[in-house]
Design a protein around this motif. Structure first.
Motif, PDB file in Angstrom:
ATOM      1  N   ALA A  48      -2.117  38.204  35.638  1.00 59.47           N
ATOM      2  CA  ALA A  48      -2.284  37.207  34.570  1.00 59.47           C
ATOM      3  C   ALA A  48      -1.574  37.664  33.299  1.00 59.47           C
ATOM      4  CB  ALA A  48      -3.768  36.961  34.300  1.00 59.47           C
ATOM      5  N   LEU A  49      -1.651  38.962  32.996  1.00 53.41           N
ATOM      6  CA  LEU A  49      -0.998  39.504  31.808  1.00 53.41           C
ATOM      7  C   LEU A  49       0.518  39.342  31.910  1.00 53.41           C
ATOM      8  CD1 LEU A  49      -1.447  41.053  29.138  1.00 53.41           C
ATOM      9  CD2 LEU A  49      -1.180  43.164  30.445  1.00 53.41           C
ATOM     10  N   LEU A  50       1.092  39.666  33.065  1.00 56.77           N
ATOM     11  CA  LEU A  50       2.533  39.527  33.251  1.00 56.77           C
ATOM     12  C   LEU A  50       2.968  38.065  33.219  1.00 56.77           C
ATOM     13  CD1 LEU A  50       3.293  42.262  35.922  1.00 56.77           C
ATOM     14  CD2 LEU A  50       3.856  42.283  33.491  1.00 56.77           C
ATOM     15  N   LEU A  51       2.198  37.198  33.862  1.00 61.37           N
ATOM     16  CA  LEU A  51       2.524  35.777  33.843  1.00 61.37           C
ATOM     17  C   LEU A  51       2.422  35.209  32.425  1.00 61.37           C
ATOM     18  CD1 LEU A  51       0.749  34.592  37.113  1.00 61.37           C
ATOM     19  CD2 LEU A  51       3.217  34.599  36.676  1.00 61.37           C
ATOM     20  N   SER A  52       1.391  35.615  31.708  1.00 61.41           N
ATOM     21  CA  SER A  52       1.226  35.167  30.321  1.00 61.41           C
ATOM     22  C   SER A  52       2.383  35.648  29.455  1.00 61.41           C
ATOM     23  CB  SER A  52      -0.082  35.685  29.736  1.00 61.41           C
ATOM     24  OG  SER A  52      -1.183  35.144  30.400  1.00 61.41           O
ATOM     25  N   GLY A  53       2.784  36.905  29.637  1.00 65.07           N
ATOM     26  CA  GLY A  53       3.917  37.444  28.885  1.00 65.07           C
ATOM     27  C   GLY A  53       5.203  36.691  29.187  1.00 65.07           C
ATOM     28  N   GLY A  54       5.414  36.366  30.446  1.00 67.94           N
ATOM     29  CA  GLY A  54       6.589  35.588  30.830  1.00 67.94           C
ATOM     30  C   GLY A  54       6.571  34.204  30.215  1.00 67.94           C
ATOM     31  N   LEU A  55       5.398  33.579  30.206  1.00 69.93           N
ATOM     32  CA  LEU A  55       5.272  32.259  29.588  1.00 69.93           C
ATOM     33  C   LEU A  55       5.473  32.341  28.071  1.00 69.93           C
ATOM     34  CD1 LEU A  55       2.293  30.779  31.604  1.00 69.93           C
ATOM     35  CD2 LEU A  55       4.673  30.021  31.654  1.00 69.93           C
ATOM     36  N   PHE A  56       4.967  33.413  27.459  1.00 63.48           N
ATOM     37  CA  PHE A  56       5.137  33.600  26.013  1.00 63.48           C
ATOM     38  C   PHE A  56       6.618  33.747  25.668  1.00 63.48           C
ATOM     39  CE2 PHE A  56       4.718  36.217  22.078  1.00 63.48           C
ATOM     40  CZ  PHE A  56       4.119  35.248  21.299  1.00 63.48           C
ATOM     41  N   PHE A  57       7.324  34.554  26.458  1.00 58.20           N
ATOM     42  CA  PHE A  57       8.766  34.718  26.272  1.00 58.20           C
ATOM     43  C   PHE A  57       9.485  33.374  26.403  1.00 58.20           C
ATOM     44  CE2 PHE A  57      12.616  35.165  29.019  1.00 58.20           C
ATOM     45  CZ  PHE A  57      13.521  35.456  28.015  1.00 58.20           C
ATOM     46  N   ALA A  58       9.162  32.629  27.452  1.00 59.66           N
ATOM     47  CA  ALA A  58       9.809  31.330  27.682  1.00 59.66           C
ATOM     48  C   ALA A  58       9.519  30.359  26.530  1.00 59.66           C
ATOM     49  CB  ALA A  58       9.351  30.743  29.016  1.00 59.66           C
ATOM     50  N   TYR A  59       8.257  30.336  26.077  1.00 57.55           N
ATOM     51  CA  TYR A  59       7.848  29.462  24.973  1.00 57.55           C
ATOM     52  C   TYR A  59       8.631  29.776  23.704  1.00 57.55           C
ATOM     53  CZ  TYR A  59       4.748  28.468  20.933  1.00 57.55           C
ATOM     54  OH  TYR A  59       4.238  28.106  19.715  1.00 57.55           O
ATOM     55  N   THR A  60       8.697  31.059  23.324  1.00 59.02           N
ATOM     56  CA  THR A  60       9.364  31.420  22.068  1.00 59.02           C
ATOM     57  C   THR A  60      10.876  31.215  22.169  1.00 59.02           C
ATOM     58  OG1 THR A  60       9.357  33.763  22.704  1.00 59.02           O
ATOM     59  CG2 THR A  60       7.567  33.011  21.272  1.00 59.02           C
ATOM     60  N   ALA A  61      11.472  31.573  23.310  1.00 56.73           N
ATOM     61  CA  ALA A  61      12.916  31.398  23.475  1.00 56.73           C
ATOM     62  C   ALA A  61      13.285  29.914  23.468  1.00 56.73           C
ATOM     63  CB  ALA A  61      13.385  32.063  24.762  1.00 56.73           C
ATOM     64  N   PHE A  62      12.502  29.100  24.168  1.00 55.04           N
ATOM     65  CA  PHE A  62      12.786  27.666  24.233  1.00 55.04           C
ATOM     66  C   PHE A  62      12.749  27.037  22.843  1.00 55.04           C
ATOM     67  CE2 PHE A  62      11.230  23.273  24.464  1.00 55.04           C
ATOM     68  CZ  PHE A  62      12.235  22.694  25.228  1.00 55.04           C
TER      69      PHE A  62
END
Length: 136
Positions: A48-62
């Motif tokens: 969950a931590l890794l998936l959340s981090g990936g989503l956070f990265f995608a959110y901020t980059a987008f």
């Protein structure tokens, strides 16, 4: 170094405080609902931590690529910009990659402040991507 500037420049201190508050806001926007959902469906903590981090990265980059900043940046009157021209998607990806994991982001901030540059508002990945964050 950036730490030297930070120790004596009140405007720079306010800038970094704004950036910190913006990332806390964005973390709440992304991590709270995602972790609630993962807990609800029974996803273990580390995946969950890794998936959340990936989503956070995608959110901020987008949002950096599309409108120059995330919800937190907008609330704090900040904007991600390219130093040379318009911020492109590759720069947005590069400057946000460290947001996958909080310890990496912290290291990104520290390295950025240790490297002597002309722009003490830059974290290390900002320097690599030729970007900065400005008051908007």
């Amino acid at each position: 170094t950036g730490f030297d500037y930070l120790s004596r420049d009140k405007a720079l201190q306010a800038h970094w405080l704004r950036r910190f508050v913006a990332i806390v806001i964005d973390a709440l926007v992304v991590f709270a609902p995602v972790n609630w959902l993962f807990g609800f469906v029974g996803v273990n903590f580390y995946p969950a931590l890794l998936l959340s981090g990936g989503l956070f990265f995608a959110y901020t980059a987008f949002f950096d690529a599309m409108i120059g900043g995330s919800f937190g940046k907008m609330l704090m009157s900040l904007k991600s910009v390219s130093i040379a021209g318009k911020l492109d998607p590759a720069q947005a990806l590069m400057r946000n990659i460290s947001k996958v994991l909080f310890p990496v982001l912290l290291l990104d901030w520290i390295i950025g402040m240790l490297v002597d540059t002309n722009d003490p508002r830059q974290k290390w990945t900002d320097q690599l991507a030729n970007t900065s964050v400005i008051l908007h």
